[in-house]
Design a protein around this motif. Sequence first.
Motif, PDB file in Angstrom:
ATOM      1  N   GLU A 109       0.837  -1.200   0.000  1.00 42.41           N
ATOM      2  CA  GLU A 109       0.000   0.000   0.000  1.00 42.41           C
ATOM      3  C   GLU A 109       0.875   1.255   0.000  1.00 42.41           C
ATOM      4  N   GLU A 110       2.172   1.066   0.020  1.00 42.92           N
ATOM      5  CA  GLU A 110       3.106   2.184   0.079  1.00 42.92           C
ATOM      6  C   GLU A 110       3.493   2.670  -1.310  1.00 42.92           C
ATOM      7  N   TYR A 111       3.995   3.905  -1.323  1.00 42.22           N
ATOM      8  CA  TYR A 111       4.611   4.459  -2.530  1.00 42.22           C
ATOM      9  C   TYR A 111       6.116   4.451  -2.305  1.00 42.22           C
ATOM     10  N   TYR A 112       6.829   3.689  -3.115  1.00 42.70           N
ATOM     11  CA  TYR A 112       8.272   3.586  -2.948  1.00 42.70           C
ATOM     12  C   TYR A 112       8.999   4.626  -3.798  1.00 42.70           C
ATOM     13  N   SER A 113      10.000   5.248  -3.203  1.00 38.81           N
ATOM     14  CA  SER A 113      10.839   6.195  -3.946  1.00 38.81           C
ATOM     15  C   SER A 113      12.030   5.426  -4.497  1.00 38.81           C
ATOM     16  N   TRP A 114      11.824   4.798  -5.624  1.00 39.12           N
ATOM     17  CA  TRP A 114      12.815   3.880  -6.173  1.00 39.12           C
ATOM     18  C   TRP A 114      14.151   4.536  -6.451  1.00 39.12           C
ATOM     19  N   LEU A 115      14.129   5.791  -6.874  1.00 43.28           N
ATOM     20  CA  LEU A 115      15.374   6.468  -7.259  1.00 43.28           C
ATOM     21  C   LEU A 115      15.861   7.469  -6.216  1.00 43.28           C
ATOM     22  N   ALA A 116      15.103   7.650  -5.138  1.00 44.43           N
ATOM     23  CA  ALA A 116      15.490   8.595  -4.092  1.00 44.43           C
ATOM     24  C   ALA A 116      15.936   7.890  -2.824  1.00 44.43           C
ATOM     25  N   ASP A 117      15.503   6.661  -2.636  1.00 43.43           N
ATOM     26  CA  ASP A 117      15.878   5.884  -1.459  1.00 43.43           C
ATOM     27  C   ASP A 117      17.260   5.262  -1.692  1.00 43.43           C
ATOM     28  N   PRO A 118      18.245   5.574  -0.832  1.00 45.00           N
ATOM     29  CA  PRO A 118      19.606   5.015  -1.009  1.00 45.00           C
ATOM     30  C   PRO A 118      19.640   3.489  -1.030  1.00 45.00           C
ATOM     31  N   ASN A 119      18.665   2.848  -0.385  1.00 43.50           N
ATOM     32  CA  ASN A 119      18.632   1.386  -0.348  1.00 43.50           C
ATOM     33  C   ASN A 119      18.053   0.779  -1.628  1.00 43.50           C
ATOM     34  N   LEU A 120      17.336   1.593  -2.408  1.00 44.73           N
ATOM     35  CA  LEU A 120      16.671   1.092  -3.609  1.00 44.73           C
ATOM     36  C   LEU A 120      17.277   1.622  -4.902  1.00 44.73           C
ATOM     37  N   ALA A 121      17.891   2.796  -4.837  1.00 45.08           N
ATOM     38  CA  ALA A 121      18.336   3.476  -6.057  1.00 45.08           C
ATOM     39  C   ALA A 121      19.340   2.652  -6.854  1.00 45.08           C
ATOM     40  N   MET A 122      20.343   2.096  -6.175  1.00 42.22           N
ATOM     41  CA  MET A 122      21.376   1.331  -6.878  1.00 42.22           C
ATOM     42  C   MET A 122      20.774   0.137  -7.608  1.00 42.22           C
ATOM     43  N   TRP A 123      19.921  -0.633  -6.914  1.00 40.16           N
ATOM     44  CA  TRP A 123      19.313  -1.813  -7.526  1.00 40.16           C
ATOM     45  C   TRP A 123      18.340  -1.427  -8.635  1.00 40.16           C
ATOM     46  N   SER A 124      17.698  -0.271  -8.495  1.00 45.50           N
ATOM     47  CA  SER A 124      16.791   0.210  -9.541  1.00 45.50           C
ATOM     48  C   SER A 124      17.569   0.529 -10.813  1.00 45.50           C
ATOM     49  N   LEU A 125      18.747   1.124 -10.658  1.00 45.88           N
ATOM     50  CA  LEU A 125      19.593   1.439 -11.813  1.00 45.88           C
ATOM     51  C   LEU A 125      20.159   0.164 -12.439  1.00 45.88           C
ATOM     52  N   ILE A 126      20.540  -0.781 -11.588  1.00 40.46           N
ATOM     53  CA  ILE A 126      21.062  -2.057 -12.100  1.00 40.46           C
ATOM     54  C   ILE A 126      19.989  -2.767 -12.920  1.00 40.46           C
ATOM     55  N   ALA A 127      18.725  -2.688 -12.465  1.00 35.68           N
ATOM     56  CA  ALA A 127      17.622  -3.319 -13.197  1.00 35.68           C
ATOM     57  C   ALA A 127      17.497  -2.734 -14.600  1.00 35.68           C
ATOM     58  N   VAL A 128      17.682  -1.417 -14.720  1.00 41.04           N
ATOM     59  CA  VAL A 128      17.606  -0.763 -16.033  1.00 41.04           C
ATOM     60  C   VAL A 128      18.742  -1.233 -16.935  1.00 41.04           C
ATOM     61  N   VAL A 129      19.947  -1.297 -16.375  1.00 45.07           N
ATOM     62  CA  VAL A 129      21.111  -1.738 -17.139  1.00 45.07           C
ATOM     63  C   VAL A 129      20.944  -3.185 -17.590  1.00 45.07           C
ATOM     64  N   VAL A 130      20.385  -4.020 -16.717  1.00 48.82           N
ATOM     65  CA  VAL A 130      20.144  -5.429 -17.053  1.00 48.82           C
ATOM     66  C   VAL A 130      19.120  -5.535 -18.176  1.00 48.82           C
ATOM     67  N   TRP A 131      18.036  -4.788 -18.060  1.00 50.62           N
ATOM     68  CA  TRP A 131      16.980  -4.810 -19.087  1.00 50.62           C
ATOM     69  C   TRP A 131      17.539  -4.372 -20.436  1.00 50.62           C
ATOM     70  N   ASN A 132      18.377  -3.337 -20.404  1.00 52.65           N
ATOM     71  CA  ASN A 132      18.900  -2.762 -21.640  1.00 52.65           C
ATOM     72  C   ASN A 132      20.017  -3.601 -22.250  1.00 52.65           C
ATOM     73  N   GLY A 133      20.797  -4.296 -21.408  1.00 50.18           N
ATOM     74  CA  GLY A 133      21.991  -4.958 -21.904  1.00 50.18           C
ATOM     75  C   GLY A 133      21.916  -6.458 -22.064  1.00 50.18           C
ATOM     76  N   THR A 134      20.895  -7.106 -21.492  1.00 48.88           N
ATOM     77  CA  THR A 134      20.794  -8.565 -21.583  1.00 48.88           C
ATOM     78  C   THR A 134      20.751  -9.072 -23.029  1.00 48.88           C
ATOM     79  N   PRO A 135      20.041  -8.418 -23.950  1.00 51.18           N
ATOM     80  CA  PRO A 135      20.042  -8.902 -25.339  1.00 51.18           C
ATOM     81  C   PRO A 135      21.433  -8.997 -25.957  1.00 51.18           C
ATOM     82  N   PHE A 136      22.354  -8.134 -25.525  1.00 43.47           N
ATOM     83  CA  PHE A 136      23.735  -8.184 -26.003  1.00 43.47           C
ATOM     84  C   PHE A 136      24.347  -9.545 -25.675  1.00 43.47           C
ATOM     85  N   TYR A 137      24.121 -10.014 -24.460  1.00 42.16           N
ATOM     86  CA  TYR A 137      24.603 -11.328 -24.048  1.00 42.16           C
ATOM     87  C   TYR A 137      23.894 -12.431 -24.808  1.00 42.16           C
TER      88      TYR A 137
END
Length: 206
Positions: A109-137
Amino acid sequence: LSFQSKYAGSPARFIGIENFIELILDESFLKIMYNTIFYTFFGVFIKFLIGLISALILNEKIKFVSIFRTILFIPWAVPTVISSFIWLWIYDDFSGLLNLSLQGLSLTEEYYSWLADPNLAMWSLIAVVVWNGTPFYTMHFLAGLQAISKELYEAAEIDGAGIIGRFYYITLPSLKDVFTITIMLSTVFTSTSIVVVNLMTNGAPS
Protein backbone atom coordinates in the motif's frame (compact mmCIF):
# COMPACT_ATOMS: atom_id res chain seq x y z
CA LEU A 1 49.84 15.61 -16.60
CA SER A 2 48.79 13.33 -13.73
CA PHE A 3 52.24 13.83 -12.16
CA GLN A 4 51.98 17.61 -12.36
CA SER A 5 50.15 20.46 -10.67
CA LYS A 6 48.68 22.48 -13.51
CA TYR A 7 46.31 25.43 -13.57
CA ALA A 8 45.00 27.16 -16.69
CA GLY A 9 47.28 29.96 -17.79
CA SER A 10 50.18 28.96 -15.54
CA PRO A 11 53.16 26.63 -16.09
CA ALA A 12 52.97 23.05 -14.81
CA ARG A 13 54.87 21.97 -11.71
CA PHE A 14 56.05 18.38 -11.17
CA ILE A 15 54.65 16.95 -7.90
CA GLY A 16 55.21 13.20 -8.29
CA ILE A 17 52.36 11.03 -7.02
CA GLU A 18 50.71 13.69 -4.84
CA ASN A 19 47.61 13.76 -7.09
CA PHE A 20 47.17 9.99 -6.65
CA ILE A 21 47.63 10.21 -2.87
CA GLU A 22 45.01 12.97 -2.72
CA LEU A 23 42.58 10.76 -4.67
CA ILE A 24 43.12 7.69 -2.51
CA LEU A 25 42.55 9.72 0.66
CA ASP A 26 39.40 11.36 -0.74
CA GLU A 27 36.25 9.78 0.75
CA SER A 28 34.14 10.84 -2.23
CA PHE A 29 36.52 9.13 -4.67
CA LEU A 30 36.51 5.91 -2.61
CA LYS A 31 32.71 5.99 -2.49
CA ILE A 32 32.56 6.47 -6.26
CA MET A 33 34.96 3.57 -6.81
CA TYR A 34 32.90 1.30 -4.55
CA ASN A 35 29.63 2.26 -6.28
CA THR A 36 31.15 1.74 -9.73
CA ILE A 37 32.51 -1.71 -8.84
CA PHE A 38 29.23 -2.75 -7.16
CA TYR A 39 27.12 -1.46 -10.05
CA THR A 40 29.34 -3.08 -12.68
CA PHE A 41 29.75 -6.45 -10.94
CA PHE A 42 26.06 -7.09 -10.29
CA GLY A 43 24.98 -5.59 -13.63
CA VAL A 44 27.35 -7.85 -15.57
CA PHE A 45 26.64 -10.91 -13.40
CA ILE A 46 22.84 -10.70 -13.73
CA LYS A 47 23.04 -9.97 -17.46
CA PHE A 48 25.27 -13.01 -17.88
CA LEU A 49 22.83 -15.34 -16.09
CA ILE A 50 19.70 -14.09 -17.84
CA GLY A 51 21.46 -13.90 -21.20
CA LEU A 52 22.70 -17.49 -20.96
CA ILE A 53 19.31 -18.84 -19.87
CA SER A 54 17.56 -16.90 -22.64
CA ALA A 55 20.03 -18.14 -25.26
CA LEU A 56 19.61 -21.77 -24.15
CA ILE A 57 15.82 -21.46 -24.42
CA LEU A 58 15.90 -19.68 -27.79
CA ASN A 59 18.31 -22.29 -29.16
CA GLU A 60 15.68 -24.99 -28.71
CA LYS A 61 13.14 -25.87 -31.40
CA ILE A 62 10.06 -24.19 -29.98
CA LYS A 63 7.04 -22.60 -31.66
CA PHE A 64 7.20 -18.92 -32.52
CA VAL A 65 10.90 -18.77 -31.57
CA SER A 66 11.52 -15.98 -34.10
CA ILE A 67 8.83 -13.84 -32.41
CA PHE A 68 10.38 -14.44 -28.99
CA ARG A 69 13.80 -13.49 -30.32
CA THR A 70 12.44 -10.24 -31.75
CA ILE A 71 10.74 -9.33 -28.47
CA LEU A 72 13.87 -10.13 -26.49
CA PHE A 73 16.07 -7.95 -28.67
CA ILE A 74 13.82 -4.86 -28.47
CA PRO A 75 15.55 -3.41 -25.34
CA TRP A 76 18.90 -3.52 -27.16
CA ALA A 77 17.41 -1.53 -30.08
CA VAL A 78 15.98 1.21 -27.84
CA PRO A 79 18.44 4.13 -27.42
CA THR A 80 19.78 4.46 -23.87
CA VAL A 81 18.35 7.96 -23.44
CA ILE A 82 14.85 6.85 -24.42
CA SER A 83 14.97 3.74 -22.21
CA SER A 84 16.14 5.91 -19.28
CA PHE A 85 13.12 8.20 -19.67
CA ILE A 86 10.80 5.19 -19.97
CA TRP A 87 12.16 3.79 -16.71
CA LEU A 88 11.91 7.21 -15.06
CA TRP A 89 8.17 7.00 -15.70
CA ILE A 90 8.01 3.39 -14.47
CA TYR A 91 9.81 4.37 -11.25
CA ASP A 92 7.82 7.55 -10.61
CA ASP A 93 6.83 7.76 -6.93
CA PHE A 94 3.09 8.42 -7.34
CA SER A 95 2.10 7.74 -10.95
CA GLY A 96 4.76 5.22 -11.94
CA LEU A 97 3.82 1.88 -13.45
CA LEU A 98 5.78 -0.11 -10.85
CA ASN A 99 4.16 1.40 -7.75
CA LEU A 100 0.69 1.31 -9.31
CA SER A 101 1.18 -2.33 -10.35
CA LEU A 102 2.33 -3.38 -6.88
CA GLN A 103 -0.67 -1.65 -5.33
CA GLY A 104 -3.04 -3.05 -7.94
CA LEU A 105 -1.85 -6.57 -7.10
CA SER A 106 -2.31 -5.79 -3.39
CA LEU A 107 1.37 -6.48 -2.73
CA THR A 108 1.85 -3.15 -0.96
CA GLU A 109 0.00 0.00 0.00
CA GLU A 110 3.11 2.18 0.08
CA TYR A 111 4.61 4.46 -2.53
CA TYR A 112 8.27 3.59 -2.95
CA SER A 113 10.84 6.20 -3.95
CA TRP A 114 12.82 3.88 -6.17
CA LEU A 115 15.37 6.47 -7.26
CA ALA A 116 15.49 8.59 -4.09
CA ASP A 117 15.88 5.88 -1.46
CA PRO A 118 19.61 5.02 -1.01
CA ASN A 119 18.63 1.39 -0.35
CA LEU A 120 16.67 1.09 -3.61
CA ALA A 121 18.34 3.48 -6.06
CA MET A 122 21.38 1.33 -6.88
CA TRP A 123 19.31 -1.81 -7.53
CA SER A 124 16.79 0.21 -9.54
CA LEU A 125 19.59 1.44 -11.81
CA ILE A 126 21.06 -2.06 -12.10
CA ALA A 127 17.62 -3.32 -13.20
CA VAL A 128 17.61 -0.76 -16.03
CA VAL A 129 21.11 -1.74 -17.14
CA VAL A 130 20.14 -5.43 -17.05
CA TRP A 131 16.98 -4.81 -19.09
CA ASN A 132 18.90 -2.76 -21.64
CA GLY A 133 21.99 -4.96 -21.90
CA THR A 134 20.79 -8.57 -21.58
CA PRO A 135 20.04 -8.90 -25.34
CA PHE A 136 23.74 -8.18 -26.00
CA TYR A 137 24.60 -11.33 -24.05
CA THR A 138 21.79 -13.37 -25.53
CA MET A 139 22.83 -12.56 -29.11
CA HIS A 140 26.45 -13.54 -28.48
CA PHE A 141 25.61 -16.71 -26.55
CA LEU A 142 22.99 -17.76 -29.09
CA ALA A 143 25.48 -17.36 -31.93
CA GLY A 144 27.99 -19.42 -29.95
CA LEU A 145 25.44 -22.16 -29.23
CA GLN A 146 24.48 -22.44 -32.89
CA ALA A 147 28.14 -22.86 -33.82
CA ILE A 148 28.52 -25.96 -31.63
CA SER A 149 28.35 -29.16 -33.68
CA LYS A 150 25.20 -31.22 -33.04
CA GLU A 151 27.33 -34.34 -33.44
CA LEU A 152 29.04 -33.59 -30.14
CA TYR A 153 25.71 -33.66 -28.31
CA GLU A 154 24.63 -36.81 -30.14
CA ALA A 155 27.88 -38.58 -29.26
CA ALA A 156 27.60 -37.52 -25.62
CA GLU A 157 23.99 -38.71 -25.48
CA ILE A 158 25.00 -42.11 -26.88
CA ASP A 159 27.69 -42.31 -24.18
CA GLY A 160 24.97 -41.78 -21.56
CA ALA A 161 25.44 -38.09 -20.75
CA GLY A 162 22.31 -36.35 -19.47
CA ILE A 163 21.23 -32.74 -19.97
CA ILE A 164 23.44 -31.46 -17.16
CA GLY A 165 26.41 -33.51 -18.35
CA ARG A 166 26.09 -32.27 -21.92
CA PHE A 167 25.81 -28.69 -20.67
CA TYR A 168 28.82 -28.99 -18.35
CA TYR A 169 31.16 -30.91 -20.66
CA ILE A 170 30.17 -29.57 -24.09
CA THR A 171 28.24 -26.28 -23.89
CA LEU A 172 30.30 -24.44 -21.27
CA PRO A 173 33.77 -25.34 -22.68
CA SER A 174 32.61 -24.51 -26.22
CA LEU A 175 31.38 -21.07 -25.13
CA LYS A 176 34.45 -20.20 -23.04
CA ASP A 177 35.86 -17.73 -25.57
CA VAL A 178 32.44 -16.19 -26.18
CA PHE A 179 31.99 -15.76 -22.42
CA THR A 180 35.36 -14.05 -22.09
CA ILE A 181 34.83 -11.55 -24.92
CA THR A 182 31.23 -10.76 -23.97
CA ILE A 183 31.99 -10.22 -20.27
CA MET A 184 35.03 -8.09 -21.08
CA LEU A 185 33.11 -5.82 -23.47
CA SER A 186 30.09 -5.61 -21.16
CA THR A 187 32.29 -4.72 -18.18
CA VAL A 188 33.77 -1.82 -20.13
CA PHE A 189 30.36 -0.66 -21.40
CA THR A 190 28.70 -0.92 -17.98
CA SER A 191 31.44 0.68 -15.89
CA THR A 192 31.95 3.65 -18.23
CA SER A 193 28.31 4.37 -19.14
CA ILE A 194 27.16 7.41 -17.20
CA VAL A 195 24.03 8.10 -19.26
CA VAL A 196 21.57 5.95 -17.27
CA VAL A 197 22.84 7.12 -13.88
CA ASN A 198 23.04 10.77 -14.90
CA LEU A 199 19.61 10.97 -16.53
CA MET A 200 17.74 9.01 -13.88
CA THR A 201 19.33 10.20 -10.64
CA ASN A 202 21.81 12.95 -11.53
CA GLY A 203 24.18 11.16 -9.18
CA ALA A 204 21.81 11.20 -6.19
CA PRO A 205 21.16 9.82 -3.63
CA SER A 206 24.67 9.81 -2.17
